[in-house]
Design an enzyme around this catalytic site. Structure first.
Site, mmCIF file in Angstrom:
data_model
loop_
_atom_site.group_PDB
_atom_site.id
_atom_site.type_symbol
_atom_site.label_atom_id
_atom_site.label_comp_id
_atom_site.label_asym_id
_atom_site.label_seq_id
_atom_site.Cartn_x
_atom_site.Cartn_y
_atom_site.Cartn_z
ATOM 1 N N ASP A 3 0.846 -1.198 0.000
ATOM 2 C CA ASP A 3 0.000 0.000 0.000
ATOM 3 C C ASP A 3 0.878 1.244 0.000
ATOM 4 O OD1 ASP A 3 -2.138 -1.731 0.302
ATOM 5 O OD2 ASP A 3 -2.234 -1.476 2.483
HETATM 6 N N1 URA Z 1 -1.081 -5.813 4.142
HETATM 7 C C1 URA Z 1 -1.579 -4.561 4.139
HETATM 8 O O1 URA Z 1 -2.585 -4.283 4.755
HETATM 9 N N2 URA Z 1 -0.918 -3.632 3.416
HETATM 10 C C2 URA Z 1 0.238 -3.860 2.753
HETATM 11 O O2 URA Z 1 0.804 -2.956 2.136
HETATM 12 C C3 URA Z 1 0.734 -5.184 2.774
HETATM 13 C C4 URA Z 1 0.058 -6.146 3.476
#
Ligand code: URA
Length: 231
Positions: A102
């Protein structure tokens, strides 16, 4: 490999530019003019592009320490991208990110032009564990260790999560290791037990550990040993 992909990797041109060159009959494979982008070639073929011999493209394997606020895509209208962190020499190649993060997550990204290697990291069958350092808004309840190990139901998902390992380090901090990669999985798992992730950082994929010498936004080529650790 497809001829257009091979040439794009080897020359740094885009697939569109390669296609144009193919239409202009500027490419021969084993002394025959080839205009078909999908024509299959391999390292032993003799490929000439605009009168120059083309060497087999070097497959690339990079680790990058992702900064906060960057998105894992080539272009984005409102955020800086991971592609923008790579030099011009590397960027035009067809690079894929193995296990996107993310925008607000930091840490280890593996980037490669090797489709088979990418598959070994991303395919659920190979079960490469991915380790995340998680900071939370509320103290982490030790009962989460068993809940995550058994698998929990996530909103709008048919199947519970696969067994995950939670190691609590401090009241608001833990390592969580997953062998799958569902959408926002870490954040949703903590939300499911009534907590909220405030910081998320990935430091390990399989046996590959984020190099502590890489500053945020920096990257390096993987070593041969690191590449072959992915089975
Ligand atoms: N899980 C999440 O919530 N975000 C990420 O970026 C990776 C794994």
């Amino acid at each position: 490999m497809r001829l257009d992909k091979y040439l794009a990797h080897a020359t740094g041109l885009s697939r569109k530019e390669v296609k144009r060159a193919l239409h202009k009959k500027s490419v021969t494979v084993n002394a025959q003019v080839i205009r078909d982008s999908a024509f299959q070639v391999n390292d032993s073929d003799d490929i000439v592009f605009q009168q120059k011999n083309i060497d087999a493209p070097k497959l690339r394997y990079l680790m990058l320490n992702k900064p906060q606020g960057y998105v894992c895509s080539n272009e984005d209208p409102s955020h800086p991208t991971i592609a923008g962190l790579l030099t011009d020499e590397i960027r035009p190649q067809e690079l894929n990110i193995a296990g996107r993060l993310d925008a607000d997550t930091t840490g280890l990204l593996l980037i490669t032009s090797d489709g088979q290697w990418l598959h070994k990291i991303t395919s659920p069958n190979h079960k490469q564990p991915k380790r995340y350092l998680v900071e939370t808004a509320d103290p982490i309840d030790p009962t989460a260790i068993e809940l995550f190990a058994k698998g929990i139901e996530l909103k709008n998902e048919k199947h519970p999560t696969k067994a995950a390992t939670l190691e609590i380090i401090e009241s608001h901090m833990a390592y969580l290791t997953l062998t799958e990669g569902r959408y926002h999985q870490v954040k949703r798992m903590f939300a499911a037990i009534g907590n909220k992730v405030t910081e998320l950082h990935r430091d390990r994929i399989g046996a590959i550990v984020l190099d502590e010498d890489l500053g945020t936004g920096e990257y390096r080529e993987l070593t041969d040993a690191e590449i072959s650790q992915v089975q």
